[in-house]
Design a protein around this motif. Structure first.
Motif, PDB file in Angstrom:
ATOM      1  N   GLY A 268      10.261  30.113 -31.312  1.00  0.00           N
ATOM      2  CA  GLY A 268       9.610  31.178 -32.071  1.00  0.00           C
ATOM      3  C   GLY A 268      10.547  31.800 -33.087  1.00  0.00           C
ATOM      4  O   GLY A 268      10.172  32.035 -34.249  1.00  0.00           O
TER       5      GLY A 268
ATOM      6  N   GLU B 155       7.285  35.569 -32.314  1.00  0.00           N
ATOM      7  CA  GLU B 155       7.100  35.441 -33.761  1.00  0.00           C
ATOM      8  C   GLU B 155       6.414  36.681 -34.342  1.00  0.00           C
ATOM      9  O   GLU B 155       6.810  37.183 -35.409  1.00  0.00           O
ATOM     10  CB  GLU B 155       6.271  34.193 -34.071  1.00  0.00           C
TER      11      GLU B 155
ATOM     12  N   THR C 165       4.537  32.824 -29.627  1.00  0.00           N
ATOM     13  CA  THR C 165       3.843  33.595 -30.656  1.00  0.00           C
ATOM     14  C   THR C 165       4.052  35.105 -30.532  1.00  0.00           C
ATOM     15  O   THR C 165       4.064  35.804 -31.551  1.00  0.00           O
ATOM     16  CB  THR C 165       2.335  33.268 -30.680  1.00  0.00           C
TER      17      THR C 165
ATOM     18  N   GLU D 146      11.307  29.185 -35.953  1.00  0.00           N
ATOM     19  CA  GLU D 146      10.183  28.961 -36.871  1.00  0.00           C
ATOM     20  C   GLU D 146      10.059  30.087 -37.898  1.00  0.00           C
ATOM     21  O   GLU D 146       9.658  29.854 -39.035  1.00  0.00           O
ATOM     22  CB  GLU D 146       8.876  28.814 -36.086  1.00  0.00           C
ATOM     23  N   VAL D 147      10.394  31.296 -37.500  1.00  0.00           N
ATOM     24  CA  VAL D 147      10.308  32.432 -38.428  1.00  0.00           C
ATOM     25  C   VAL D 147      11.484  32.442 -39.392  1.00  0.00           C
ATOM     26  O   VAL D 147      11.318  32.628 -40.597  1.00  0.00           O
ATOM     27  CB  VAL D 147      10.247  33.773 -37.654  1.00  0.00           C
TER      28      VAL D 147
END
Length: 252
Positions: A132, A89, A86, A135-136
């Protein structure tokens, strides 16, 4: 013809504190790794650095690190898998906002400092970083230490990646970087640095701090923006790469 990316860590000033000579270095590179506010930088610096990269047509990447302004992100931290994912991200998202504001696309992500070095040896941390990123934006390229666990992790989850080598850092036999506290870890002689770079690209080899040759894969070369001779390094490396018929181009 050989081809290589030439990158530099930029946007690492903070408030009234200035680090590096971004306005000069950016003229000679093909990719900029821009700090995202955790180890260095602030919103105004990020905005201006993205703007500067756009002006010079330089490929932009996020440079996320540990949340450690005082230590410049160079101190090891013990964080969970979810925290690691996170924080990456979060920082990508912050820089992505400024890329959107300036109408450009982010191209890559290069972890910074201790996060980079730890993930180079720790597959779980490496996987957290890679997840991370993916996912972005699954189109982003991970820029990571040649032959490291980060490269392995990226390949494992299908994330694009590029092997990075360092013009101004000494290597150990396992392919990791020598700790900055060790004498000789940072190379300040530009002639030595240039010879090492040419050999890494053309021969896929580098000599360690102990004089042992190890294999290495050079898809991108890093010159540190906070190195006292960064501008000299990047000018001369660019000149000699072109002289050796090595094309300088951003990651793709």
């Amino acid at each position: 013809m050989y081809k290589v990316d030439l990158n530099c860590d930029l946007g690492e000033s903070f408030g009234i504190y200035k680090i590096g000579c971004d306005e000069e270095v950016i003229k000679y590179i093909s990719s900029a790794n821009i700090a995202c506010g955790f180890h260095a930088s602030d919103p105004l610096v990020m905005y201006n650095t993205v703007k500067l990269a756009k002006e010079y047509g330089i490929s932009v990447g996020a440079h996320p690190g540990f949340q450690d302004l005082a230590g410049f992100g160079r101190r090891n931290m013990n964080i969970s898998y979810k925290e690691a994912k996170t924080i990456v991200e979060y920082q990508i998202g912050a820089l992505k906002a400024f890329c959107t504001a300036h109408g450009i696309k982010m191209n890559h992500v290069k972890p910074h400092g201790a996060l980079y070095n730890m993930a180079g040896k720790d597959i779980n941390l490496a996987l957290a970083i890679c997840e991370g990123i993916k996912e972005v934006d699954s189109d982003l390229i991970l820029l990571a230490l040649s032959g490291s666990k980060m490269i392995e992790a990226a390949k494992n989850i299908g994330l694009k990646c590029a092997n990075e080598v360092f013009a101004d850092r000494a290597y150990k036999e396992d392919g990791s970087l020598v700790d900055r506290s060790v004498n000789g870890a940072v190379i300040t002689d530009k002639e030595i640095a240039i010879k090492r770079v040419i050999r890494m690209i053309k021969e896929n080899k580098v000599t360690t701090i102990n004089g042992v040759d190890i294999p290495i894969h050079a898809e991108s070369i890093c010159v540190h923006g906070d190195n006292i001779k960064a501008l000299e390094f990047v000018k001369d490396i660019k000149k000699f790469l072109e002289k050796e018929n090595i094309k300088i181009a951003p990651l793709e």
